[in-house]
Design an enzyme around this catalytic site. Structure first.
Site, PDB file in Angstrom:
ATOM      1  N   SER A  64       0.813  -1.215   0.000  1.00 30.99           N
ATOM      2  CA  SER A  64       0.000   0.000   0.000  1.00 30.99           C
ATOM      3  C   SER A  64       0.844   1.260   0.000  1.00 30.99           C
ATOM      4  CB  SER A  64      -0.948   0.000   1.185  1.00 30.99           C
ATOM      5  OG  SER A  64      -0.251   0.224   2.375  1.00 30.99           O
ATOM      6  N   LYS A  99       0.367   4.559   6.885  1.00 28.93           N
ATOM      7  CA  LYS A  99      -0.173   5.401   5.805  1.00 28.93           C
ATOM      8  C   LYS A  99       0.432   6.793   5.911  1.00 28.93           C
ATOM      9  CE  LYS A  99      -3.283   2.334   4.616  1.00 28.93           C
ATOM     10  NZ  LYS A  99      -2.679   1.294   3.888  1.00 28.93           N
TER      11      LYS A  99
END
Lengths: 203, 177
Positions: B43, B91
């Protein structure tokens, strides 16, 4: 002379670090005393009650419906809220006020819990801000002490739409009122005040 | 014989006292100051795990700098997953509380981030489970800020906050963008 002073200082620093670390582990993995303020959990927990919140059941994901938990507020991470778990992930919960004629329902999403105060008229909880993530829960309230009476807070068996408030005060006071436990609680007050606060309810 | 027994007892006592020092100190350092974590998944490509496959990056998470829950836009942070409390996700912070954000595939095209929340996204759009699928995330779930890549050694570096192009918060006048 100088050497002895240095050695003593180093030893003192070492003991401070060691006991500080042990205290951190105890507060983080065993439990802590918290002073609750605010009306949202009346009559189970009234203003300025001292409760003990244990951490292990949160780390082991053993929080169940009916438990009273202390969680971080989703809008201000420095503030803690104290509420009862009404629904876990996948449960259907009632989102409307108790006086409403038309009831509205919703499902709790994955990884979230639904929290409500026992004082439904005067509590800011999941009915206003929705379900909160499980990871915001800090601990489960398992003991409370108010006015030298120690009572165990029992898991409320029948939660759901009816939402009865059932606090069963097992009269432990005849066993424990003579014990020094309450004095211990009072002296630990100072540590606990840093992590107090129920959500201040806005009517 | 008696000497051996007393020596054994001395070793045991030294072991126990060392144990009671080492374990709490380690736990406290990991909880309060720094944490080392392996990054799995694609990701955050291409910044972390650029090769994919079996190669995993190891990052140092600074927990002391987020003790007051203060982050900047562009920081890489690790957050407890709102979907699964056992899991942590890593993230990039795109927007802080009060910002207007143009979303990528969320149910609303533009979102104002509520108080006490932030907007996080993976660098690899489309391969990342982030705020575009579960919405703004509460700041209370913040776990740490990634400050260094420590493995593999060839990519040892400090991580500087950097926003991807065109992903900053929108000003009210250029909302057409």
């Amino acid at each position: 002379m100088f050497r002895r002073v240095l050695g003593k200082t180093l030893g003192f620093v070492g003991y401070t670090v060691q006991y500080g670390c042990i205290a951190h582990c105890a507060f983080e993995y065993i439990g802590e005393f918290v002073v609750c303020s605010g009306p949202s959990m009346e009559p189970t927990i009234v203003n300025h009650d001292i409760v003990f919140s244990e951490r292990m059941s949160r780390h082991l994901c053993k929080i169940e419906k009916g438990d009273i938990v202390i969680a971080k507020s989703p809008f201000d991470p420095n503030m803690n809220i104290c509420k009862r778990v009404i629904g876990l992930e996948g449960d259907k919960v009632c989102t409307s006020a108790p006086s409403d004629v038309f009831k509205s329902h919703t499902y709790v999403p994955k990884g979230h819990v639904w929290l409500e105060g026992d004082n439904l008229r005067n509590s800011t909880d999941s009915r206003s801000y929705g379900p909160i993530p499980y990871a915001l829960i800090r601990g489960r309230v398992c003991l409370k002490s108010s006015m030298a009476i120690l009572s165990t807070i029992q898991r409320c068996e029948s939660v759901g739409s009816s939402k009865q408030v059932c606090l069963i005060d097992q009269s432990l006071d005849n066993i424990l009122s003579s014990s020094p436990f309450c004095c211990v609680v009072m002296s630990l007050d100072v540590i606990a005040t840093t992590t107090l606060e129920t959500a201040l309810a806005s009517a | 014989m008696a000497q051996q027994a007393s020596a054994g007892r001395r070793y045991l006592r030294a072991f126990v006292s060392g144990f009671f020092v080492a374990v709490p100190v380690t736990v406290t350092v990991l909880d309060r100051f720094a944490y080392v974590a392996r990054v799995e998944g694609a990701s955050m490509q291409p910044f972390l795990n650029p090769e994919g496959g079996s190669e995993c990056d190891v990052v140092l998470l600074n927990r002391w700098s987020v003790r007051n829950y203060q982050v900047q836009r562009g920081d890489i942070v690790s957050v407890m997953s709102p979907r699964n409390p056992q899991q942590k996700i890593i993230k990039r912070v795109i927007g802080l509380e009060g910002d207007f954000i143009r979303t990528l595939g969320y149910k609303n095209r533009y979102v104002r981030i509520p108080d006490g929340h932030f907007w996080i996204e993976g660098d690899h759009h489309g391969h990342s489970l982030d705020s575009n699928s579960f919405g703004p995330v509460s700041v209370g779930l913040l776990h740490g800020r990634a400050s260094h890549i420590i493995w593999p050694p060839s990519r040892w570096q400090q991580i500087k906050p950097s926003l991807p192009p065109n992903r900053g918060p929108l000003d009210t006048e250029e909302e057409e963008g």
